[in-house]
Design an enzyme around this catalytic site. Structure first.
Site, mmCIF file in Angstrom:
data_model
loop_
_atom_site.group_PDB
_atom_site.id
_atom_site.type_symbol
_atom_site.label_atom_id
_atom_site.label_comp_id
_atom_site.label_asym_id
_atom_site.label_seq_id
_atom_site.Cartn_x
_atom_site.Cartn_y
_atom_site.Cartn_z
ATOM 1 N N ASP A 7 0.828 -1.206 0.000
ATOM 2 C CA ASP A 7 0.000 0.000 0.000
ATOM 3 C C ASP A 7 0.866 1.260 0.000
ATOM 4 O O ASP A 7 0.730 2.136 0.843
ATOM 5 C CB ASP A 7 -0.934 -0.022 1.216
ATOM 6 C CG ASP A 7 -1.973 1.103 1.147
ATOM 7 O OD1 ASP A 7 -2.323 1.521 0.035
ATOM 8 O OD2 ASP A 7 -2.400 1.564 2.232
ATOM 9 N N ASN A 31 7.097 -7.677 6.350
ATOM 10 C CA ASN A 31 5.941 -6.927 6.833
ATOM 11 C C ASN A 31 4.655 -7.623 6.427
ATOM 12 O O ASN A 31 4.398 -7.839 5.239
ATOM 13 C CB ASN A 31 5.941 -5.509 6.260
ATOM 14 C CG ASN A 31 4.771 -4.689 6.789
ATOM 15 O OD1 ASN A 31 4.785 -4.231 7.925
ATOM 16 N ND2 ASN A 31 3.740 -4.499 5.961
ATOM 17 N N GLU A 32 3.863 -8.022 7.421
ATOM 18 C CA GLU A 32 2.526 -8.593 7.246
ATOM 19 C C GLU A 32 2.476 -9.747 6.245
ATOM 20 O O GLU A 32 1.633 -9.763 5.330
ATOM 21 C CB GLU A 32 1.531 -7.500 6.845
ATOM 22 C CG GLU A 32 1.320 -6.455 7.931
ATOM 23 C CD GLU A 32 0.172 -5.504 7.621
ATOM 24 O OE1 GLU A 32 -0.284 -5.466 6.463
ATOM 25 O OE2 GLU A 32 -0.275 -4.806 8.542
ATOM 26 N N ASN A 91 0.757 -5.276 13.899
ATOM 27 C CA ASN A 91 0.051 -4.195 13.213
ATOM 28 C C ASN A 91 -1.445 -4.396 13.437
ATOM 29 O O ASN A 91 -1.990 -5.426 13.044
ATOM 30 C CB ASN A 91 0.351 -4.212 11.713
ATOM 31 C CG ASN A 91 1.816 -3.974 11.399
ATOM 32 O OD1 ASN A 91 2.608 -3.609 12.262
ATOM 33 N ND2 ASN A 91 2.194 -4.179 10.147
ATOM 34 N N TYR A 106 -5.531 -2.532 13.624
ATOM 35 C CA TYR A 106 -6.375 -1.411 13.233
ATOM 36 C C TYR A 106 -7.803 -1.576 13.733
ATOM 37 O O TYR A 106 -8.764 -1.290 13.013
ATOM 38 C CB TYR A 106 -6.352 -1.243 11.708
ATOM 39 C CG TYR A 106 -5.023 -0.720 11.209
ATOM 40 C CD1 TYR A 106 -4.712 0.632 11.270
ATOM 41 C CD2 TYR A 106 -4.064 -1.591 10.692
ATOM 42 C CE1 TYR A 106 -3.498 1.120 10.831
ATOM 43 C CE2 TYR A 106 -2.836 -1.113 10.244
ATOM 44 C CZ TYR A 106 -2.564 0.238 10.315
ATOM 45 O OH TYR A 106 -1.356 0.721 9.882
ATOM 46 N N TYR A 134 -10.137 -0.504 10.346
ATOM 47 C CA TYR A 134 -10.533 -1.547 9.392
ATOM 48 C C TYR A 134 -11.493 -2.556 10.013
ATOM 49 O O TYR A 134 -12.290 -3.171 9.305
ATOM 50 C CB TYR A 134 -9.289 -2.279 8.863
ATOM 51 C CG TYR A 134 -8.394 -1.413 8.013
ATOM 52 C CD1 TYR A 134 -8.891 -0.747 6.894
ATOM 53 C CD2 TYR A 134 -7.048 -1.259 8.324
ATOM 54 C CE1 TYR A 134 -8.069 0.046 6.112
ATOM 55 C CE2 TYR A 134 -6.209 -0.473 7.544
ATOM 56 C CZ TYR A 134 -6.729 0.183 6.444
ATOM 57 O OH TYR A 134 -5.911 0.973 5.666
ATOM 58 N N GLU A 157 2.211 -0.841 14.045
ATOM 59 C CA GLU A 157 1.277 -0.019 13.274
ATOM 60 C C GLU A 157 -0.039 0.079 14.031
ATOM 61 O O GLU A 157 -0.570 -0.934 14.495
ATOM 62 C CB GLU A 157 1.003 -0.607 11.874
ATOM 63 C CG GLU A 157 2.157 -0.491 10.898
ATOM 64 C CD GLU A 157 1.761 -0.920 9.488
ATOM 65 O OE1 GLU A 157 0.543 -0.838 9.160
ATOM 66 O OE2 GLU A 157 2.650 -1.321 8.726
ATOM 67 N N TRP A 186 1.191 4.473 12.895
ATOM 68 C CA TRP A 186 1.188 4.475 11.429
ATOM 69 C C TRP A 186 0.290 5.594 10.955
ATOM 70 O O TRP A 186 -0.914 5.575 11.201
ATOM 71 C CB TRP A 186 0.686 3.139 10.885
ATOM 72 C CG TRP A 186 0.867 3.059 9.393
ATOM 73 C CD1 TRP A 186 -0.087 3.215 8.430
ATOM 74 C CD2 TRP A 186 2.091 2.842 8.701
ATOM 75 N NE1 TRP A 186 0.462 3.107 7.178
ATOM 76 C CE2 TRP A 186 1.812 2.875 7.321
ATOM 77 C CE3 TRP A 186 3.415 2.641 9.111
ATOM 78 C CZ2 TRP A 186 2.792 2.714 6.350
ATOM 79 C CZ3 TRP A 186 4.384 2.470 8.142
ATOM 80 C CH2 TRP A 186 4.065 2.505 6.781
ATOM 81 N N LYS A 188 -3.041 8.313 6.776
ATOM 82 C CA LYS A 188 -2.857 7.950 8.186
ATOM 83 C C LYS A 188 -1.737 8.731 8.865
ATOM 84 O O LYS A 188 -1.481 8.542 10.058
ATOM 85 C CB LYS A 188 -2.588 6.452 8.331
ATOM 86 C CG LYS A 188 -3.798 5.581 8.019
ATOM 87 C CD LYS A 188 -3.535 4.133 8.363
ATOM 88 C CE LYS A 188 -4.737 3.280 8.021
ATOM 89 N NZ LYS A 188 -5.003 3.223 6.566
#
Length: 615
Positions: A163, A423-424, A477, A479, A483, A515, A560, A579
């Site tokens: 992203d 990452n992720e 991470n 949210y 999300y 994040e 983040w 963000k």
């Protein structure tokens, strides 16, 4: 690979500036790689090329582009003992270097440096044509991964799984370098401290020097160390040795102290200096103990951000002014650390933060190893992430190279306290452990002194994740409230604490929230808790902090993100990701106030107290 420097034995010429530029067709013909370019279309270096020109074909180009310029080799470089190199600090994602009509090197990997020996092709006092072709294609076998779609009109369109915008080109500096043929090729420094918590601590510098161009019996390696006032401290001989510094000054977060280590290569017969290299060395220790992260034997709490190398017009082009201003803003807020999300940053950044005591989680460009993320966003059935047709053995080989090159470049920076190798990723999927276990082993073999981590994706819960036990620190991470449970802060509070406590109970390891946050559009203010408003972003961040303070294993918080940044075009991304707590041009949003209050005023970060708890 040692960063180029000018000293008594080495010289360098910056090739930054305006280069001739063109797009190359697919595929380029043999003569197009090196054919002379006119100066009618030009582009600056360092900079991503995408946003410089107004032509949409340049912005959206997927394939090779070509940079070219004339270069003079200084007449003073006439000594036969010198060798000449072209060094590219980065070419995103493949670089192909030609001197006149000769291909001298090709490098895969968009964020680490590479070089080519051009000694036999150029002459001091003469001019040559330097061409660097750069390709931005991403496939399932690159790091980061992606795929190419060919449209009906023949245009190639890049799809990728991260992203942030796939900026491309020569985003970092290019150099012409002269080094002695008999010289220092590499230096590795490991540091330690005896009696780290005492007033008379002893610093340990364990070094290894690699040389080139001569046998060990022909040359002698001499190593000396000076303090910041230039006073001699200790010296040693030999390509491998260990030195001790009594009453050592430690590199501390927020208070860097750097010794200067000088490596000299001496001709044994004549006692003449053949080569030298200067390295700033911080002495400190890093250790994980149960659920604590220790720097110099004291608990450390990470405050700061995930960031991006992203600025208007220049894209990922390194900019010293933006860099300095960004870290001024971080210091003003009380941030002590950041993660190089989601790729290695310019080496000038590493030098700067090493000098100023800013702690770094250093990350490879392995972002997007999770085919379920974008599939879920659009309601599609996700293919398996790890398979022969998706993320496979060749992907892992590229990933191995990325880890090797990251550690080779950044191993000597005291500011780097942890390696983040992905990452992720799809860490709850079949094949994840088989993919990552050898990568973790490789990282530890290359550097046994630093902890290793990856950042966990929200849907890979503690019960489902298959690789977290391989790592030293849990980086999450999350949210909730954005999300998931969008706009429902009460439910987000419960979900976040439940999630953190599940990780704490299963692993009893340090947890860094790498994040968390929410998009906030400039100018949007609401009286209620309305998503996309500046008020909501601030309220959500405050919620996370309250939860962190209830969970003992949490040892860090990286919002983040630091600033808004550009992304590919999606219906849910209006001119990029919002963000950031600063806008893309570094204007503060409301959340900055809450972060400053917390990091500077609400609780003190001392060796014995943080987050209102005694350690």
């Amino acid at each position: 690979m040692l960063k180029p420097q000018a000293n008594a034995t080495r010289e360098l010429v910056s090739l930054d500036g305006v280069w001739n530029f063109s797009l190359l067709p697919h595929p380029p013909s043999p003569e197009q790689w090196t054919a002379p370019l006119s100066n009618k279309l030009q582009i600056p270096v360092p900079a991503s090329y995408n946003d410089i020109l107004l032509d949409k074909a340049v912005h959206d180009h997927v394939d090779w582009v070509k940079y070219q310029r004339s270069v003079f080799v200084p007449r003073s470089w006439s000594a036969s003992s010198l060798r000449y190199f072209i060094r590219c600090d980065a070419a995103t994602h493949v670089g192909r270097v030609c001197v006149d009509e000769t291909l001298v090197t090709e490098h895969v990997g968009g964020y680490t440096p590479f070089e080519a020996d051009i000694t036999s092709l150029v002459r001091p006092g003469a001019e040559f044509r330097l061409t660097i072709a750069v390709n931005n294609d991403l496939t399932n076998e690159t790091i980061p991964p992606g795929s190419i779609e060919v449209l009906e009109n023949g245009r190639r369109r890049q799809k990728y799984l991260h992203d942030f915008f796939n900026y491309a080109g020569l985003a970092r500096s290019v150099w012409l370098v002269a080094v002695p043929a008999r010289g220092v090729r590499d230096v590795t420094v490991l540091t330690g401290v005896l009696g780290v918590e005492t007033a008379d601590a002893v610093g340990i510098i364990d070094y290894h020097v690699e040389t080139s161009g001569s046998d060990a019996d022909e040359t002698e390696v001499r190593v000396s160390v000076k303090d910041e006032d230039g006073n001699p401290v200790v010296h040693a001989t030999g390509s491998t040795n260990k030195m001790r510094i009594a009453n050592v000054r430690l590199w501390q977060p927020g208070s860097a102290y750097l010794y200067t280590l000088t490596v000299e290569l001496i001709d044994r017969k004549t006692d003449i200096l053949l080569d030298s290299y200067h390295l700033e060395t911080g002495i400190r220790t890093v250790r994980v103990r149960n659920n604590q992260f220790l720097i110099n034997g004291k608990p450390f709490y990470f405050t700061g951000f995930g960031k991006h190398e992203d600025t208007p017009v220049r894209g990922k082009g390194h900019d010293a002014a933006y860099m300095t201003h960004d870290f001024q803003l971080m210091d003003w807020m009380g941030a002590n650390s950041f993660r190089t999300s989601h790729y290695p940053y310019a080496e000038e950044v590493m030098e700067f933060v090493n000098r100023h005591g800013i702690v770094v989680i250093d990350q490879t460009a392995a972002v997007g190893l999770n085919l379920g993320i974008t599939s879920g966003l659009f309601g599609n059935k996700a293919p398996p992430t790890f398979s022969d047709d998706t993320i496979n053995d060749k992907t892992r080989e590229a990933h191995e190279t990325a880890i090797r090159e990251l550690i080779a470049r950044d191993k000597n920076y005291a500011c780097v306290v942890m390696w983040s190798i992905a990452n992720e990723p799809g860490s709850a999927e079949d094949g994840a452990r088989e993919y990552f276990e050898p990568l973790v082993s490789l990282t530890r073999d290359l550097d046994p002194t630093r902890p290793v981590c990856f950042t966990n994706f929200a849907l890979a819960m503690a019960e489902e994740d298959r690789i977290a036990d391989l790592f030293d620190v849990l980086c999450l991470n999350r949210y909730y409230g954005w999300y998931e449970h969008t706009g429902d802060l009460e439910t987000a509070d419960i979900a976040l604490e439940t999630n953190l406590r599940s990780w704490e109970a299963k692993y009893h390891k340090p947890i860094v929230m790498t994040e968390y946050g929410a998009d906030a559009v400039s100018g949007l203010h609401t009286a209620s808790e309305a998503p996309w408003s500046k008020e909501f972003q601030s309220q959500l961040i405050d919620l996370y902090h309250r939860v962190f303070d209830r969970v003992e294993s949490v040892v860090g918080e990286h919002v983040w993100s630091f600033s808004d940044f550009q992304t590919s075009s999606h219906v849910f991304r209006v001119d990029g990701n919002k963000k950031g707590v600063f806008t893309r041009d570094r204007r503060p949003k409301m959340a900055v106030r809450a972060l400053r209050q917390r990091w500077l005023g609400q609780w003190k970060r001392t060796p014995l107290h943080f987050k209102g708890r005694k350690i």
